[in-house]
Design an enzyme around this catalytic site. Structure first.
Site, mmCIF file in Angstrom:
data_model
loop_
_atom_site.group_PDB
_atom_site.id
_atom_site.type_symbol
_atom_site.label_atom_id
_atom_site.label_comp_id
_atom_site.label_asym_id
_atom_site.label_seq_id
_atom_site.Cartn_x
_atom_site.Cartn_y
_atom_site.Cartn_z
ATOM 1 C CG ASN A 3 -5.937 18.329 69.161
ATOM 2 O OD1 ASN A 3 -6.966 17.911 69.667
ATOM 3 N ND2 ASN A 3 -5.330 19.427 69.584
ATOM 4 C CB CYS B 105 -2.132 20.659 68.573
ATOM 5 S SG CYS B 105 -3.510 21.318 67.628
#
Length: 160
Positions: free
Chosen positions: A117, A125
């Site tokens: 990410n 996340c």
């Protein structure tokens, strides 16, 4: 050319990278963007910095509407954008995330995408944990993940 700024936060310095239209990346500490030339701050960049500051000051919803444009594969983008559906204060397991992107057998691939990410915190996340409730895998380090979850009011676990 993107706008790049280092923002001091309670979890360390963040390098924030925006285009005139969207947030492109957030990195903990120094990054490859740190030495790149930077455009003057756009109104969007100024807004992103203000929203991140408000988030760290306690407004958990401040980051929810930041426009993002993460660079990645279609599958990665699907996983990253699904992260926004995890409410502040809640967690999902990697298995739950895989199920939400209609790839229940792809738990490892979802975990790999989550780990890649490019916009942590805003694409949260850190809200993804192991199926057994343990804090696992966070590019910014597990102490930051623990801090972010506590900051958002997530119920702590003895496994943390």
């Amino acid at each position: 050319m993107p706008t790049i700024e280092r923002l001091p936060t309670p979890v360390g310095v963040l390098t924030v990278v925006t285009s005139p239209a969207a947030l492109l990346a957030v990195h903990f500490g120094e990054s490859t963007f740190s030495n790149a030339p930077s455009d003057a701050a756009s109104p969007l960049h100024t807004d992103v910095i203000a929203r991140l500051t408000a988030y760290f000051d306690g407004d958990r919803a401040a980051i929810d509407e930041i426009p993002v444009e993460p660079a990645g594969t279609a599958f990665q983008r699907q996983v990253w954008l699904m992260l926004r559906r995890i409410p502040a204060g809640a967690t999902w397991s990697y298995r739950q995330l895989a199920e939400r992107v209609d790839r229940p057998a792809a738990v490892r691939a979802v975990g790999a995408a989550n780990g890649a990410n490019p916009i942590p915190i805003v694409l949260p996340c850190h809200r993804v944990i192991g199926s057994d409730g343990r804090l696992v895998g966070y590019g910014g380090g597990l102490e930051r993940k623990k801090w972010l979850l506590a900051h958002e009011g997530a119920v702590t676990s003895p496994l943390w």
